[in-house]
Design a protein around this motif. Sequence first.
Motif, PDB file in Angstrom:
ATOM      1  N   ASP A   1     -16.810  22.710  74.875  1.00  0.00           N
ATOM      2  CA  ASP A   1     -16.440  24.055  74.617  1.00  0.00           C
ATOM      3  C   ASP A   1     -15.088  24.355  74.842  1.00  0.00           C
ATOM      4  O   ASP A   1     -14.293  24.577  75.993  1.00  0.00           O
ATOM      5  CB  ASP A   1     -17.149  25.298  75.001  1.00  0.00           C
ATOM      6  N   ARG A   2     -14.045  23.950  74.161  1.00  0.00           N
ATOM      7  CA  ARG A   2     -12.225  24.090  74.531  1.00  0.00           C
ATOM      8  C   ARG A   2     -11.935  25.408  74.645  1.00  0.00           C
ATOM      9  O   ARG A   2     -10.773  25.316  75.133  1.00  0.00           O
ATOM     10  CB  ARG A   2     -11.740  23.174  73.422  1.00  0.00           C
ATOM     11  N   SER A   3     -12.689  26.467  74.112  1.00  0.00           N
ATOM     12  CA  SER A   3     -12.280  27.825  74.286  1.00  0.00           C
ATOM     13  C   SER A   3     -12.508  28.369  75.839  1.00  0.00           C
ATOM     14  O   SER A   3     -12.158  29.474  76.309  1.00  0.00           O
ATOM     15  CB  SER A   3     -12.822  28.532  73.285  1.00  0.00           C
ATOM     16  N   ALA A   4     -13.205  27.653  76.359  1.00  0.00           N
ATOM     17  CA  ALA A   4     -13.935  27.911  77.826  1.00  0.00           C
ATOM     18  C   ALA A   4     -12.575  27.939  78.848  1.00  0.00           C
ATOM     19  O   ALA A   4     -11.579  27.209  78.489  1.00  0.00           O
ATOM     20  CB  ALA A   4     -14.833  27.294  78.467  1.00  0.00           C
ATOM     21  N   PRO A   5     -12.495  28.680  79.881  1.00  0.00           N
ATOM     22  CA  PRO A   5     -11.549  28.920  80.874  1.00  0.00           C
ATOM     23  C   PRO A   5     -11.276  27.445  81.500  1.00  0.00           C
ATOM     24  O   PRO A   5     -12.161  26.885  81.594  1.00  0.00           O
ATOM     25  CB  PRO A   5     -11.968  29.866  82.193  1.00  0.00           C
TER      26      PRO A   5
ATOM     27  N   ASP B   1     -16.108  16.147  80.857  1.00  0.00           N
ATOM     28  CA  ASP B   1     -14.574  16.045  81.002  1.00  0.00           C
ATOM     29  C   ASP B   1     -14.229  14.597  81.383  1.00  0.00           C
ATOM     30  O   ASP B   1     -14.795  13.942  82.179  1.00  0.00           O
ATOM     31  CB  ASP B   1     -14.157  17.011  82.342  1.00  0.00           C
ATOM     32  N   ILE B   2     -13.474  14.084  80.432  1.00  0.00           N
ATOM     33  CA  ILE B   2     -12.675  12.926  80.815  1.00  0.00           C
ATOM     34  C   ILE B   2     -11.286  12.733  80.886  1.00  0.00           C
ATOM     35  O   ILE B   2     -10.781  13.141  79.747  1.00  0.00           O
ATOM     36  CB  ILE B   2     -13.247  11.660  79.524  1.00  0.00           C
ATOM     37  N   ASP B   3     -10.729  12.361  81.904  1.00  0.00           N
ATOM     38  CA  ASP B   3      -9.183  12.455  82.164  1.00  0.00           C
ATOM     39  C   ASP B   3      -8.773  11.036  82.131  1.00  0.00           C
ATOM     40  O   ASP B   3      -9.589  10.423  83.293  1.00  0.00           O
ATOM     41  CB  ASP B   3      -8.919  13.129  82.985  1.00  0.00           C
ATOM     42  N   ILE B   4      -7.586  10.299  81.944  1.00  0.00           N
ATOM     43  CA  ILE B   4      -7.100   9.107  82.124  1.00  0.00           C
ATOM     44  C   ILE B   4      -6.407   9.425  83.576  1.00  0.00           C
ATOM     45  O   ILE B   4      -5.575  10.386  83.397  1.00  0.00           O
ATOM     46  CB  ILE B   4      -6.242   8.600  81.095  1.00  0.00           C
ATOM     47  N   VAL B   5      -6.894   8.850  84.653  1.00  0.00           N
ATOM     48  CA  VAL B   5      -6.317   8.982  86.097  1.00  0.00           C
ATOM     49  C   VAL B   5      -5.045   7.765  86.286  1.00  0.00           C
ATOM     50  O   VAL B   5      -4.380   8.038  87.165  1.00  0.00           O
ATOM     51  CB  VAL B   5      -6.899   9.245  87.105  1.00  0.00           C
ATOM     52  N   LEU B   6      -5.412   6.731  85.651  1.00  0.00           N
ATOM     53  CA  LEU B   6      -4.449   5.318  85.798  1.00  0.00           C
ATOM     54  C   LEU B   6      -4.211   4.530  84.546  1.00  0.00           C
ATOM     55  O   LEU B   6      -5.458   4.158  84.056  1.00  0.00           O
ATOM     56  CB  LEU B   6      -5.241   4.704  87.191  1.00  0.00           C
ATOM     57  N   GLN B   7      -3.328   4.214  84.403  1.00  0.00           N
ATOM     58  CA  GLN B   7      -3.034   3.238  83.171  1.00  0.00           C
ATOM     59  C   GLN B   7      -2.187   2.061  83.914  1.00  0.00           C
ATOM     60  O   GLN B   7      -1.241   2.426  84.505  1.00  0.00           O
ATOM     61  CB  GLN B   7      -2.315   3.916  82.037  1.00  0.00           C
ATOM     62  N   LEU B   8      -2.672   0.858  83.676  1.00  0.00           N
ATOM     63  CA  LEU B   8      -2.021  -0.399  84.328  1.00  0.00           C
ATOM     64  C   LEU B   8      -1.702  -1.369  83.180  1.00  0.00           C
ATOM     65  O   LEU B   8      -2.634  -1.405  82.121  1.00  0.00           O
ATOM     66  CB  LEU B   8      -2.661  -1.064  85.164  1.00  0.00           C
ATOM     67  N   SER B   9      -0.493  -1.946  83.186  1.00  0.00           N
ATOM     68  CA  SER B   9      -0.285  -2.976  82.282  1.00  0.00           C
ATOM     69  C   SER B   9      -0.987  -4.247  82.728  1.00  0.00           C
ATOM     70  O   SER B   9      -1.829  -4.349  83.430  1.00  0.00           O
ATOM     71  CB  SER B   9       1.349  -3.441  82.533  1.00  0.00           C
ATOM     72  N   GLU B  10      -0.963  -5.280  81.874  1.00  0.00           N
ATOM     73  CA  GLU B  10      -1.691  -6.566  81.827  1.00  0.00           C
ATOM     74  C   GLU B  10      -1.410  -7.010  83.108  1.00  0.00           C
ATOM     75  O   GLU B  10      -2.215  -7.816  83.872  1.00  0.00           O
ATOM     76  CB  GLU B  10      -1.361  -7.459  80.726  1.00  0.00           C
ATOM     77  N   ASP B  11      -0.240  -6.900  83.944  1.00  0.00           N
ATOM     78  CA  ASP B  11       0.289  -7.516  85.069  1.00  0.00           C
ATOM     79  C   ASP B  11       0.241  -6.450  86.192  1.00  0.00           C
ATOM     80  O   ASP B  11       0.826  -6.533  87.152  1.00  0.00           O
ATOM     81  CB  ASP B  11       1.723  -8.181  84.970  1.00  0.00           C
ATOM     82  N   ASP B  12      -0.649  -5.589  85.912  1.00  0.00           N
ATOM     83  CA  ASP B  12      -0.949  -4.361  86.817  1.00  0.00           C
ATOM     84  C   ASP B  12       0.124  -3.624  87.553  1.00  0.00           C
ATOM     85  O   ASP B  12       0.022  -3.000  88.569  1.00  0.00           O
ATOM     86  CB  ASP B  12      -1.566  -5.151  88.315  1.00  0.00           C
ATOM     87  N   GLU B  13       1.092  -3.349  86.584  1.00  0.00           N
ATOM     88  CA  GLU B  13       2.092  -2.398  86.723  1.00  0.00           C
ATOM     89  C   GLU B  13       1.617  -1.173  86.345  1.00  0.00           C
ATOM     90  O   GLU B  13       1.077  -1.010  85.479  1.00  0.00           O
ATOM     91  CB  GLU B  13       3.264  -2.726  86.057  1.00  0.00           C
ATOM     92  N   ILE B  14       1.952  -0.109  87.199  1.00  0.00           N
ATOM     93  CA  ILE B  14       1.466   1.127  87.148  1.00  0.00           C
ATOM     94  C   ILE B  14       2.204   1.830  85.825  1.00  0.00           C
ATOM     95  O   ILE B  14       3.480   2.027  86.218  1.00  0.00           O
ATOM     96  CB  ILE B  14       1.449   2.436  88.238  1.00  0.00           C
TER      97      ILE B  14
ATOM     98  N   ASN C   1      -6.461   8.872  74.414  1.00  0.00           N
ATOM     99  CA  ASN C   1      -6.845  10.203  74.730  1.00  0.00           C
ATOM    100  C   ASN C   1      -7.361  10.763  73.583  1.00  0.00           C
ATOM    101  O   ASN C   1      -8.405  11.769  73.854  1.00  0.00           O
ATOM    102  CB  ASN C   1      -5.391  10.922  75.241  1.00  0.00           C
ATOM    103  N   LYS C   2      -6.936  10.506  72.583  1.00  0.00           N
ATOM    104  CA  LYS C   2      -7.689  11.271  71.318  1.00  0.00           C
ATOM    105  C   LYS C   2      -9.392  10.636  71.290  1.00  0.00           C
ATOM    106  O   LYS C   2     -10.009  11.507  71.026  1.00  0.00           O
ATOM    107  CB  LYS C   2      -6.948  10.579  69.980  1.00  0.00           C
ATOM    108  N   LYS C   3      -9.579   9.471  71.404  1.00  0.00           N
ATOM    109  CA  LYS C   3     -10.838   9.006  71.359  1.00  0.00           C
ATOM    110  C   LYS C   3     -11.905   9.726  72.573  1.00  0.00           C
ATOM    111  O   LYS C   3     -12.755  10.007  72.495  1.00  0.00           O
ATOM    112  CB  LYS C   3     -10.860   7.567  71.605  1.00  0.00           C
ATOM    113  N   LEU C   4     -11.050   9.712  73.663  1.00  0.00           N
ATOM    114  CA  LEU C   4     -11.729  10.630  74.771  1.00  0.00           C
ATOM    115  C   LEU C   4     -12.022  11.975  74.533  1.00  0.00           C
ATOM    116  O   LEU C   4     -12.986  12.713  74.790  1.00  0.00           O
ATOM    117  CB  LEU C   4     -10.829  10.424  76.002  1.00  0.00           C
ATOM    118  N   LYS C   5     -11.240  12.883  73.677  1.00  0.00           N
ATOM    119  CA  LYS C   5     -11.282  14.133  73.383  1.00  0.00           C
ATOM    120  C   LYS C   5     -12.559  14.087  72.453  1.00  0.00           C
ATOM    121  O   LYS C   5     -13.407  14.888  72.360  1.00  0.00           O
ATOM    122  CB  LYS C   5     -10.251  14.615  72.540  1.00  0.00           C
ATOM    123  N   ASP C   6     -12.669  13.148  71.270  1.00  0.00           N
ATOM    124  CA  ASP C   6     -13.738  13.003  70.440  1.00  0.00           C
ATOM    125  C   ASP C   6     -15.331  12.918  71.335  1.00  0.00           C
ATOM    126  O   ASP C   6     -15.985  13.321  70.609  1.00  0.00           O
ATOM    127  CB  ASP C   6     -13.562  11.786  69.423  1.00  0.00           C
ATOM    128  N   ILE C   7     -15.052  12.019  72.347  1.00  0.00           N
ATOM    129  CA  ILE C   7     -16.306  11.830  72.955  1.00  0.00           C
ATOM    130  C   ILE C   7     -16.880  13.248  73.677  1.00  0.00           C
ATOM    131  O   ILE C   7     -17.712  13.460  73.714  1.00  0.00           O
ATOM    132  CB  ILE C   7     -16.117  10.938  73.977  1.00  0.00           C
TER     133      ILE C   7
END
Length: 125
Positions: free
Chosen positions: A79-83, A91-104, A66-72
């Motif tokens: 502009d982080r002061s915008a509404p 805008d980059i958001d993590i919407v899904l994170q899976l483990s190595e065995d595809d567990e959400i 998430n930190k790296k995404l904010k850097d990008i």
Amino acid sequence: MKYYLSLGSNIDPVNHLDLAIFELSNIFENTLSSSIHKTPAEGFDGEDFLNLVFCGSCSLSFDELNKKLKDIEDKAGRDRSAPKFSSRTLDIDIVLQLSEDDEILFESDEIAKYSFVSEPLSELL
């Protein structure tokens, strides 16, 4: 970890999405991208957004990524002061994170709320 990221832009969107994909390709392995979906601005009057979902694998934790995404986003002039509902360079958001065995491990409520997330995501799942 395998991550699915929602990317969107309505300010010079082609260039900003290209920048994001280039930067993300330096972080992730085994990458895929959905097609680009053009969607109207939601919650405000503005130019249409270009949206896509990017996925890949990396060893970063959720917070580290998430930190790296904010850097990008910052590199794209975000502009982080915008509404909350306003035009965006990127805008980059993590919407899904899976483990190595595809567990959400994480699933964003944006998947159910917004077709500009669910439709491109469905292309990759």
